[in-house]
Design an enzyme around this catalytic site. Structure first.
Site, short mmCIF file in Angstrom:
data_model
loop_
_atom_site.label_atom_id
_atom_site.label_comp_id
_atom_site.label_asym_id
_atom_site.label_seq_id
_atom_site.Cartn_x
_atom_site.Cartn_y
_atom_site.Cartn_z
N LYS A 108 0.87 -1.19 0.00
CA LYS A 108 0.00 0.00 0.00
C LYS A 108 0.90 1.23 0.00
CE LYS A 108 -3.57 2.40 2.60
NZ LYS A 108 -4.48 2.35 3.75
N LYS A 132 -2.03 -1.50 -3.97
CA LYS A 132 -2.93 -0.35 -3.91
C LYS A 132 -2.12 0.94 -3.98
CE LYS A 132 -5.87 1.94 -0.60
NZ LYS A 132 -6.36 2.00 0.74
C1 PBG Z 1 -7.35 3.34 5.59
C2 PBG Z 1 -7.60 3.25 4.13
C3 PBG Z 1 -7.39 4.22 3.14
C4 PBG Z 1 -7.91 3.69 1.95
C5 PBG Z 1 -8.38 2.42 2.26
N1 PBG Z 1 -8.17 2.16 3.59
C6 PBG Z 1 -6.86 5.60 3.20
C7 PBG Z 1 -5.51 5.90 3.67
O1 PBG Z 1 -4.65 5.05 3.83
O2 PBG Z 1 -5.31 7.09 3.91
C8 PBG Z 1 -7.95 4.39 0.62
C9 PBG Z 1 -9.02 3.93 -0.30
C10 PBG Z 1 -9.31 4.83 -1.44
O3 PBG Z 1 -8.68 5.89 -1.67
O4 PBG Z 1 -10.25 4.49 -2.18
N2 PBG Z 1 -6.05 3.14 6.00
#
Ligand code: PBG
Length: 331
Positions: free
Chosen positions: A195, A248
């Site tokens: 991520k 992601k």
């Molecule tokens: C929480 C999380 C996030 C997303 C999914 N789970 C945001 C972040 O890490 O700030 C992003 C999902 C999206 O942008 O569609 N940690």
């Protein structure tokens, strides 16, 4: 000598032949639909930078998910927006937290749908970080303890699978251990393994009210410039017991998706995030892109790169377009 002997266009000429030699398929079975639950009743609140996406109270959420399940979408990824926040994000692991309540309602009303819950603290903490903060820093190990509690409480509420998105070190192993100890050996983990610290999450943070109140997430999420590090992260999660791994965002990271698939061969999910959705919808609204075609092309590209599953806010739209394609009336 006629030139050339091999003419690639021969197989592109007819729609039937194109269909037969197509290398990548996209099906409704590949889609996971992310949804947001809020407290209250009769709430269906639009999210400005994500037209077509809403924050639903549980009664409305059940209707929305019934609709998605009726279209053949097999799974949702559930996010919660809590009533109140505190430094340790306690609603995230409360038995009557918004996610726990939503899971119970959805499993009761739509038992055939797979409910995956996002495991994180950022929506629930007053500082908006994905872990515990001490002296201005995000502390890894105390965060992992809380995350394991979050996952366990979600599974106790009935979640079919948990998806840790916090990017703390060692959380997959800790969650696996907590679930096993409580007798949930059969519950799979989908790890947000690679991520990235991405600006494509902007619209989501508005939807989930999860923007960090100081600093940013670069001390725990991956540097967008790194791919080898993503492979190391996936390796760790696999060793710790991840059943499905995730990359992601999706579209700006197709190379990472391809490398993870090649190297690990595990079921792989790609999260096409809020910013990707916002770009497509915005350009579509302006008439600058043919939105339907771009939706199908983007999702097909993510599958071609190697993703087995795609988490996308476009799930319902894609299901509709796939249905139309099946009857040969479009695209
Ligand atoms: C929480 C999380 C996030 C997303 C999914 N789970 C945001 C972040 O890490 O700030 C992003 C999902 C999206 O942008 O569609 N940690």
């Amino acid at each position: 000598m006629p030139y050339p002997i091999y003419r690639p266009r021969r197989l592109r000429e007819s729609p039937l032949l194109r269909r037969m030699v197509r290398e990548t398929t996209l099906g409704v079975d590949d889609l996971i639909y992310p949804v947001f639950a809020v407290h209250g009743r009769g709430v269906r609140e639009p999210i400005a930078p994500m037209p077509g996406v809403f924050r639903f109270s549980i009664d409305e959420l059940v209707k929305e998910i019934k609709d998605a399940a009726g279209m053949g979408i097999p799974a949702i990824l559930l996010f919660g927006v809590p009533a109140s926040k505190d430094p340790r994000g306690s609603e995230a692991y409360a038995d009557d937290g918004i996610v726990q309540q939503a899971v119970r309602a959805v499993k009761e009303r739509i038992p055939d749908l797979l409910v995956i819950t996002d495991v994180c603290l950022c929506q629930y903490t007053s500082h908006g970080h994905c872990g515990v903060v001490e002296e201005g820093r995000i502390k890894n190990d105390p965060s992992v303890d809380l995350l394991a509690r979050v996952a366990l409480s979600q599974v106790e509420a009935g979640a079919d699978m948990v998806a840790p998105s916090d990017m703390m070190d060692g959380r997959v192993g800790a969650i696996r251990e907590a679930l096993d100890e409580a007798g949930y050996q059969e519950t799979p983990i989908m790890a947000y393994s690679a991520k990235y610290a991405s600006s494509f999450y902007g619209p989501f943070r508005e939807a989930a009210e999860s923007a960090p109140q100081f600093g940013d997430r670069r001390s725990y999420q991956l540097d967008p410039a790194n791919a080898l590090e993503a492979l190391r992260e996936v390796g760790l999660d696999v060793d710790e017991g991840a059943d499905i791994v995730m990359v992601k965002p999706a579209l700006p990271y197709l190379d990472v998706i391809a490398r993870v698939k090649q190297e690990f061969g595990l079921p792989l999910a790609a999260y096409s995030v809020s910013g990707e959705y916002a770009m497509i919808r915005a350009a579509g609204r302006l008439g600058w892109l043919d939105e339907e075609r771009v939706v199908m092309e983007s999702l097909t590209a993510i599958r071609r790169a190697g993703a087995d599953l795609i988490i996308t806010y476009l799930a319902k739209e894609a299901a509709r377009l796939l249905e139309r394609q099946r009857f040969g009336t479009g695209l």
